[in-house]
Design a protein around this motif. Structure first.
Motif, PDB file in Angstrom:
ATOM      1  N   GLY A 242       0.828  -1.200   0.000  1.00 38.01           N
ATOM      2  CA  GLY A 242       0.000   0.000   0.000  1.00 38.01           C
ATOM      3  C   GLY A 242       0.854   1.238   0.000  1.00 38.01           C
ATOM      4  O   GLY A 242       1.918   1.278  -0.625  1.00 38.01           O
ATOM      5  N   PHE A 243       0.422   2.234   0.761  1.00 39.98           N
ATOM      6  CA  PHE A 243       1.088   3.535   0.718  1.00 39.98           C
ATOM      7  C   PHE A 243       1.067   4.197   2.090  1.00 39.98           C
ATOM      8  O   PHE A 243       0.117   4.021   2.864  1.00 39.98           O
ATOM      9  CB  PHE A 243       0.378   4.464  -0.283  1.00 39.98           C
TER      10      PHE A 243
ATOM     11  N   GLY B 131      -1.917   4.943  16.042  1.00 40.09           N
ATOM     12  CA  GLY B 131      -3.346   5.192  16.154  1.00 40.09           C
ATOM     13  C   GLY B 131      -3.954   5.323  14.769  1.00 40.09           C
ATOM     14  O   GLY B 131      -3.249   5.594  13.790  1.00 40.09           O
ATOM     15  N   ALA B 132      -5.246   5.117  14.681  1.00 39.38           N
ATOM     16  CA  ALA B 132      -5.923   5.165  13.396  1.00 39.38           C
ATOM     17  C   ALA B 132      -6.814   6.401  13.322  1.00 39.38           C
ATOM     18  O   ALA B 132      -7.364   6.865  14.312  1.00 39.38           O
ATOM     19  CB  ALA B 132      -6.771   3.911  13.191  1.00 39.38           C
ATOM     20  N   ALA B 133      -6.923   6.933  12.102  1.00 35.11           N
ATOM     21  CA  ALA B 133      -7.832   8.046  11.855  1.00 35.11           C
ATOM     22  C   ALA B 133      -9.275   7.545  11.943  1.00 35.11           C
ATOM     23  O   ALA B 133      -9.524   6.330  11.932  1.00 35.11           O
ATOM     24  CB  ALA B 133      -7.554   8.623  10.476  1.00 35.11           C
ATOM     25  N   PRO B 134     -10.244   8.436  12.039  1.00 35.66           N
ATOM     26  CA  PRO B 134     -11.648   7.999  12.002  1.00 35.66           C
ATOM     27  C   PRO B 134     -11.907   7.134  10.773  1.00 35.66           C
ATOM     28  O   PRO B 134     -11.425   7.421   9.686  1.00 35.66           O
ATOM     29  CB  PRO B 134     -12.415   9.323  11.928  1.00 35.66           C
ATOM     30  N   GLY B 135     -12.628   6.055  10.976  1.00 32.09           N
ATOM     31  CA  GLY B 135     -12.863   5.123   9.881  1.00 32.09           C
ATOM     32  C   GLY B 135     -11.775   4.080   9.727  1.00 32.09           C
ATOM     33  O   GLY B 135     -11.903   3.155   8.930  1.00 32.09           O
ATOM     34  N   GLY B 136     -10.688   4.215  10.491  1.00 36.75           N
ATOM     35  CA  GLY B 136      -9.630   3.199  10.487  1.00 36.75           C
ATOM     36  C   GLY B 136      -8.444   3.481   9.610  1.00 36.75           C
ATOM     37  O   GLY B 136      -7.413   2.815   9.743  1.00 36.75           O
ATOM     38  N   TRP B 137      -8.537   4.463   8.709  1.00 34.11           N
ATOM     39  CA  TRP B 137      -7.440   4.731   7.773  1.00 34.11           C
ATOM     40  C   TRP B 137      -7.209   6.225   7.615  1.00 34.11           C
ATOM     41  O   TRP B 137      -8.183   6.968   7.576  1.00 34.11           O
ATOM     42  CB  TRP B 137      -7.741   4.113   6.401  1.00 34.11           C
ATOM     43  N   PRO B 138      -5.928   6.636   7.529  1.00 27.54           N
ATOM     44  CA  PRO B 138      -4.688   5.856   7.625  1.00 27.54           C
ATOM     45  C   PRO B 138      -4.410   5.385   9.058  1.00 27.54           C
ATOM     46  O   PRO B 138      -4.925   5.959  10.006  1.00 27.54           O
ATOM     47  CB  PRO B 138      -3.613   6.850   7.166  1.00 27.54           C
ATOM     48  N   VAL B 139      -3.538   4.385   9.161  1.00 24.66           N
ATOM     49  CA  VAL B 139      -3.101   3.878  10.453  1.00 24.66           C
ATOM     50  C   VAL B 139      -1.719   4.444  10.744  1.00 24.66           C
ATOM     51  O   VAL B 139      -0.775   4.213   9.988  1.00 24.66           O
ATOM     52  CB  VAL B 139      -3.061   2.341  10.469  1.00 24.66           C
TER      53      VAL B 139
ATOM     54  N   LEU C  79       4.983  18.506   6.058  1.00 23.98           N
ATOM     55  CA  LEU C  79       4.537  17.246   5.467  1.00 23.98           C
ATOM     56  C   LEU C  79       4.477  16.175   6.556  1.00 23.98           C
ATOM     57  O   LEU C  79       5.498  15.834   7.155  1.00 23.98           O
ATOM     58  CB  LEU C  79       5.471  16.818   4.348  1.00 23.98           C
ATOM     59  N   VAL C  80       3.265  15.651   6.781  1.00 23.84           N
ATOM     60  CA  VAL C  80       3.039  14.665   7.842  1.00 23.84           C
ATOM     61  C   VAL C  80       2.733  13.314   7.216  1.00 23.84           C
ATOM     62  O   VAL C  80       1.834  13.187   6.366  1.00 23.84           O
ATOM     63  CB  VAL C  80       1.865  15.094   8.742  1.00 23.84           C
ATOM     64  N   ASN C  81       3.477  12.298   7.635  1.00 22.96           N
ATOM     65  CA  ASN C  81       3.162  10.922   7.269  1.00 22.96           C
ATOM     66  C   ASN C  81       2.062  10.446   8.215  1.00 22.96           C
ATOM     67  O   ASN C  81       2.329  10.051   9.345  1.00 22.96           O
ATOM     68  CB  ASN C  81       4.403  10.047   7.387  1.00 22.96           C
ATOM     69  N   ARG C  82       0.816  10.519   7.742  1.00 22.92           N
ATOM     70  CA  ARG C  82      -0.319  10.177   8.598  1.00 22.92           C
ATOM     71  C   ARG C  82      -0.400   8.682   8.872  1.00 22.92           C
ATOM     72  O   ARG C  82      -1.047   8.257   9.840  1.00 22.92           O
ATOM     73  CB  ARG C  82      -1.623  10.652   7.971  1.00 22.92           C
ATOM     74  N   GLY C  83       0.244   7.857   8.014  1.00 19.98           N
ATOM     75  CA  GLY C  83       0.218   6.422   8.234  1.00 19.98           C
ATOM     76  C   GLY C  83      -0.084   5.641   6.973  1.00 19.98           C
ATOM     77  O   GLY C  83      -0.039   6.174   5.859  1.00 19.98           O
ATOM     78  N   PHE C  84      -0.435   4.386   7.158  1.00 19.73           N
ATOM     79  CA  PHE C  84      -0.561   3.429   6.055  1.00 19.73           C
ATOM     80  C   PHE C  84      -2.013   3.255   5.621  1.00 19.73           C
ATOM     81  O   PHE C  84      -2.931   3.234   6.446  1.00 19.73           O
ATOM     82  CB  PHE C  84      -0.009   2.075   6.502  1.00 19.73           C
ATOM     83  N   VAL C  85      -2.170   3.123   4.295  1.00 23.88           N
ATOM     84  CA  VAL C  85      -3.442   2.658   3.722  1.00 23.88           C
ATOM     85  C   VAL C  85      -3.129   1.540   2.737  1.00 23.88           C
ATOM     86  O   VAL C  85      -2.099   1.592   2.055  1.00 23.88           O
ATOM     87  CB  VAL C  85      -4.219   3.788   3.005  1.00 23.88           C
ATOM     88  N   PRO C  86      -3.963   0.507   2.638  1.00 22.92           N
ATOM     89  CA  PRO C  86      -3.708  -0.555   1.658  1.00 22.92           C
ATOM     90  C   PRO C  86      -3.892  -0.034   0.241  1.00 22.92           C
ATOM     91  O   PRO C  86      -4.480   1.026   0.007  1.00 22.92           O
ATOM     92  CB  PRO C  86      -4.756  -1.615   2.005  1.00 22.92           C
ATOM     93  N   TYR C  87      -3.391  -0.822  -0.709  1.00 23.07           N
ATOM     94  CA  TYR C  87      -3.363  -0.387  -2.102  1.00 23.07           C
ATOM     95  C   TYR C  87      -4.747   0.008  -2.603  1.00 23.07           C
ATOM     96  O   TYR C  87      -4.895   1.002  -3.326  1.00 23.07           O
ATOM     97  CB  TYR C  87      -2.793  -1.513  -2.967  1.00 23.07           C
ATOM     98  N   GLU C  88      -5.762  -0.732  -2.206  1.00 20.79           N
ATOM     99  CA  GLU C  88      -7.106  -0.465  -2.717  1.00 20.79           C
ATOM    100  C   GLU C  88      -7.726   0.800  -2.127  1.00 20.79           C
ATOM    101  O   GLU C  88      -8.775   1.270  -2.598  1.00 20.79           O
ATOM    102  CB  GLU C  88      -8.032  -1.658  -2.450  1.00 20.79           C
ATOM    103  N   LEU C  89      -7.080   1.397  -1.125  1.00 24.08           N
ATOM    104  CA  LEU C  89      -7.586   2.631  -0.526  1.00 24.08           C
ATOM    105  C   LEU C  89      -6.699   3.831  -0.844  1.00 24.08           C
ATOM    106  O   LEU C  89      -6.730   4.843  -0.134  1.00 24.08           O
ATOM    107  CB  LEU C  89      -7.718   2.473   0.988  1.00 24.08           C
ATOM    108  N   LYS C  90      -5.923   3.723  -1.906  1.00 22.02           N
ATOM    109  CA  LYS C  90      -5.075   4.851  -2.304  1.00 22.02           C
ATOM    110  C   LYS C  90      -5.922   6.080  -2.610  1.00 22.02           C
ATOM    111  O   LYS C  90      -5.575   7.205  -2.246  1.00 22.02           O
ATOM    112  CB  LYS C  90      -4.231   4.464  -3.526  1.00 22.02           C
ATOM    113  N   ASN C  91      -7.033   5.903  -3.270  1.00 27.36           N
ATOM    114  CA  ASN C  91      -7.908   7.011  -3.618  1.00 27.36           C
ATOM    115  C   ASN C  91      -8.577   7.555  -2.348  1.00 27.36           C
ATOM    116  O   ASN C  91      -9.296   6.822  -1.655  1.00 27.36           O
ATOM    117  CB  ASN C  91      -8.971   6.547  -4.608  1.00 27.36           C
TER     118      ASN C  91
END
Length: 258
Positions: free
Chosen positions: A107-108, A207-215, A123-135
């Protein structure tokens, strides 16, 4: 034995000695190279142990205000893994995506400009999202609005691509393979001057953002330290070479005596 054979015999003897000398010289050079690699790994071991100690100490510090960490950056150029806190508004429309893997998933890491109260961006690295949630449209709940406070670890940008095997950043597709801070900002039209952009990144804390992504909390802290193993390998090869050459010399002497 005829006259021709008698004249060639000493030359053959000298040639054999010459080849033996060359073989010993080659073995000595290989031995020196192996030992050099071993000592180099010992130096790397001391460097890595000091780095791990520094990381362990810094990550236990209380978060410092962004201005304080910027001051340290100007004075020392070394703020890697320093806990920091900053406040501002995320500009989600400008998020950049760094190709990564996390817990076995491709992912990203989502890098989002945080517009500070003074108008600059961080520039903040908010965390990870899987490939299908790039958009971002697939995770709108996590695109928090309004003023937020971000706590994380300061991370230094790279001055150049770390290796020729790393792909070039694909700005058109918004896929970055190495962390070029200036190009991340410039690719969405943000200014990159010292008065416009904070000179380092911040990796958001766990920690995760609301909705779980990004982590968040994706910073790699436990760096591998295999330098002792590598050093022992090189020194072991050097020792093996000594044994092999010693056995060869002993065999040559026995054959000469016979």
């Amino acid at each position: 034995m005829g006259p021709a054979e008698l004249s060639a015999y000493p030359l053959a003897r000298v040639g054999g000695r010459g080849r033996a000398a060359l073989a010993l010289l080659g073995a000595a050079l290989v031995f020196a190279a192996l030992c050099g690699l071993g000592f180099w790994q010992v130096e790397r071991l001391h460097w890595k142990e000091a780095l791990l100690q520094t990381i362990a100490e810094r990550t236990q510090e209380p978060p410092a205000p962004l201005r304080e960490v910027e001051r340290r950056w100007r004075e020392t150029g070394d703020i890697e893994y320093t806990p920091v806190t900053a406040a501002g508004v995320f500009e989600h429309e400008h998020e950049r995506h760094f190709f990564a893997t996390w817990k076995g998933r491709s992912g990203f890491y989502v890098y989002t400009p945080l517009r500070l109260d003074d108008g600059r961006r961080l520039l903040v690295n908010r965390g990870f999202v899987p490939y299908e949630l790039k958009n971002p449209a697939t995770r709108t709940v996590g695109q928090v609005e309004g003023r937020v406070e971000v706590t994380g670890l300061a991370r230094e940008p790279l001055a150049e691509k770390p290796s020729f095997i790393v792909p070039d950043n694909d700005e058109a597709q918004n896929i970055f393979y190495w962390k070029d801070r200036d190009r991340m900002a410039a690719s969405v039209g943000l200014p990159t001057g010292d008065d416009d952009l904070v000179p380092f990144f911040v990796d958001a804390r766990e920690g995760a953002a609301p909705g779980g992504w990004p982590v968040g909390g994706v910073t790699i802290i436990d760096l591998p330290n295999n330098h002792l193993q590598y050093a022992l390998t090189w020194f072991g090869l050097a020792g093996t070479l000594v044994v092999v050459v010693g056995a060869w010399i002993w065999r040559q002497k026995r054959q000469g005596a016979a």
